[in-house]
Design an enzyme around this catalytic site. Structure first.
Site, PDB file in Angstrom:
ATOM      1  N   LYS A 115       0.848  -1.203   0.000  1.00  0.00           N
ATOM      2  CA  LYS A 115       0.000   0.000   0.000  1.00  0.00           C
ATOM      3  C   LYS A 115       0.876   1.242   0.000  1.00  0.00           C
ATOM      4  CE  LYS A 115      -0.392  -0.174   5.035  1.00  0.00           C
ATOM      5  NZ  LYS A 115      -1.255  -0.592   6.166  1.00  0.00           N
ATOM      6  N   TYR A 156      17.260  29.095   9.844  1.00  0.00           N
ATOM      7  CA  TYR A 156      16.078  29.848  10.281  1.00  0.00           C
ATOM      8  C   TYR A 156      15.965  29.833  11.800  1.00  0.00           C
ATOM      9  CZ  TYR A 156      14.445  29.992   5.474  1.00  0.00           C
ATOM     10  OH  TYR A 156      14.348  30.233   4.139  1.00  0.00           O
TER      11      TYR A 156
HETATM   12  C1  LIG Z   1      -0.529  -1.761   6.692  1.00  0.00           C
HETATM   13  C2  LIG Z   1      -1.153  -3.006   7.084  1.00  0.00           C
HETATM   14  C3  LIG Z   1      -0.370  -4.147   7.331  1.00  0.00           C
HETATM   15  C4  LIG Z   1       1.140  -4.125   7.351  1.00  0.00           C
HETATM   16  O1  LIG Z   1       1.568  -3.477   8.525  1.00  0.00           O
HETATM   17  P1  LIG Z   1       3.132  -3.407   8.891  1.00  0.00           P
HETATM   18  O2  LIG Z   1       3.160  -2.857  10.264  1.00  0.00           O
HETATM   19  O3  LIG Z   1       3.744  -2.482   7.902  1.00  0.00           O
HETATM   20  O4  LIG Z   1       3.632  -4.777   8.770  1.00  0.00           O
HETATM   21  C5  LIG Z   1      -1.022  -5.332   7.617  1.00  0.00           C
HETATM   22  N1  LIG Z   1      -2.375  -5.402   7.658  1.00  0.00           N
HETATM   23  C6  LIG Z   1      -3.152  -4.311   7.448  1.00  0.00           C
HETATM   24  C7  LIG Z   1      -4.628  -4.443   7.520  1.00  0.00           C
HETATM   25  C8  LIG Z   1      -2.572  -3.092   7.157  1.00  0.00           C
HETATM   26  O5  LIG Z   1      -3.347  -2.027   6.941  1.00  0.00           O
END
Ligand SMILES: *Cc1c(COP(=O)(O)O)cnc(C)c1O
Length: 356
Positions: free
Chosen positions: A35, A253
């Site tokens: 994702k 800054y």
């Molecule tokens: C993002 C996500 C994962 C993976 O999580 P990590 O902590 O990156 O391993 C697994 N399951 C769901 C439903 C997620 O949204």
């Protein structure tokens, strides 16, 4: 590109990390979570390095369609399911597995005209209270779905809010077991932390994300130091100017840093518009010319200033690693009060990406 900043994605580290995840859960199939454009690495750049995975998990239809168009034939799981009923035609066309977390989705599945049944992941709310059916609603939802012609294989799915610790796992597991009582079902529960640290959560499919990219699910790189995971993304640049400060001279800054004595400062071509965290305070580690040093003063949009006191040989053109194999992305994140996940995802599009 003339500006010296570049991000590098190490594809052999991606392959290696998938193998590490598999070894951690040898009896489970693996959804590689890609994702958010593969956690900022670029889904189109990395998916082939994950060819050995059993499936890809993501949320955007566009990303799912891209994988199908590139020729990926194995399963794709939509972690948040469909957002509107009319997307079911696309799920049907591209044969996507969908999570089901709400009653309206069951109704939409009941009404849809599909060419063949879709596999579904019924989501249990393990206590995190984002998506999913409460444990006491699961049996009814399961039975409704089981009776639908449009539904193929069904898997029970849950997510952990605190998988870094054993205590964080126990209560959610009890809720999940309560939901599953009497159901003969496949299960997918484990994110990266649970994949690495809680074998009893593995079941049929694990869903690692962050560990595939070589960063720590807990935010602390020491927690994965012995796991064999390799950093995937490096962010590198160069020193583009040097300043020689006298006692009391300010840097950047707000003059948030002032020299305590004579001090050599390097200016690095990287800033928050490249995705470097603006909240990183003085003292955030950085690697310059083969030596560990740290930032001084505020992070600007396009520049960072670093202490060159320990880097005697450094000058204009010296190589700088903002994060990578010498400076872990988790170290920079921790210093800036965030997690490696956010830094990866925030890599700006203006940064050219090299594949190695
Ligand atoms: C993002 C996500 C994962 C993976 O999580 P990590 O902590 O990156 O391993 C697994 N399951 C769901 C439903 C997620 O949204």
């Amino acid at each position: 590109m003339s500006r010296p900043i570049v991000a590098t994605v190490d594809t052999s580290a991606l392959r290696h990390n998938l193998a590490v995840a598999r070894q951690a859960a040898p009896h489970s199939r693996v959804w590689s979570v890609v994702k958010a454009n593969a956690y900022g690495h670029g889904i189109d750049r990395v998916w082939q390095s994950f060819a050995a995975t059993d499936g890809f998990a993501l949320l955007n239809l566009e990303e799912a369609i891209l994988l199908r168009e590139r020729g990926w034939k194995k399963p794709i799981l939509l972690l948040e399911g469909f957002f509107h009923a009319d997307e079911l035609a696309i799920l049907d066309q591209y044969r996507l597995t969908t999570s089901v977390h709400s009653n309206w989705q069951i109704q939409a599945l009941a009404k849809a005209k599909l060419s063949a049944p879709l596999d579904i992941y019924l989501k249990v709310n393990s206590g995190m209270n984002r998506l999913g059916f409460a444990p006491e609603q699961v049996q009814q939802a399961w039975n409704k779905l089981r009776g639908l012609e449009n539904v193929g294989e069904m898997t029970l799915m849950a997510h952990f809010a605190e998988a870094e610790t054993s205590e964080g796992i126990e209560q959610p597991l009890r809720r999940i077991e309560q939901a599953a009582e009497g159901l003969d079902c496949l299960r997918s529960l484990a994110n990266s932390a649970a994949t690495l640290w809680h074998p009893h959560t593995h079941h049929d499919w694990v869903r690692p994300g962050i560990i595939l990219y070589g960063a720590s699910p807990s935010g602390k790189w020491q927690d994965i130091a012995s796991s064999g995971l390799q950093p995937v993304m490096s962010l590198n640049s160069e020193i583009i100017a040097i300043q020689n400060l006298k006692t009391g001279d300010g840097v950047g800054y707000g003059s948030r840093y002032r020299a305590q004595g004579e001090q050599r400062i390097g200016v690095v071509a990287c800033g928050y518009a490249d995705g470097y965290p603006r909240h990183a305070p003085t003292g955030t580690p950085v690697w310059v010319d083969g030596v560990r040093t740290h930032t001084v003063g505020a992070i600007s949009m396009d520049m960072i200033t670093v202490d060159l006191t320990p880097c005697l040989q450094a000058g204009i053109g010296s190589q700088v690693e903002l994060w990578g194999s010498n400076i872990k992305i988790d170290e920079v994140a921790e210093s800036a009060g965030t997690v490696g996940y956010e830094l990866m995802c925030a890599l700006a599009t203006r940064v050219p990406v090299k594949i190695s």
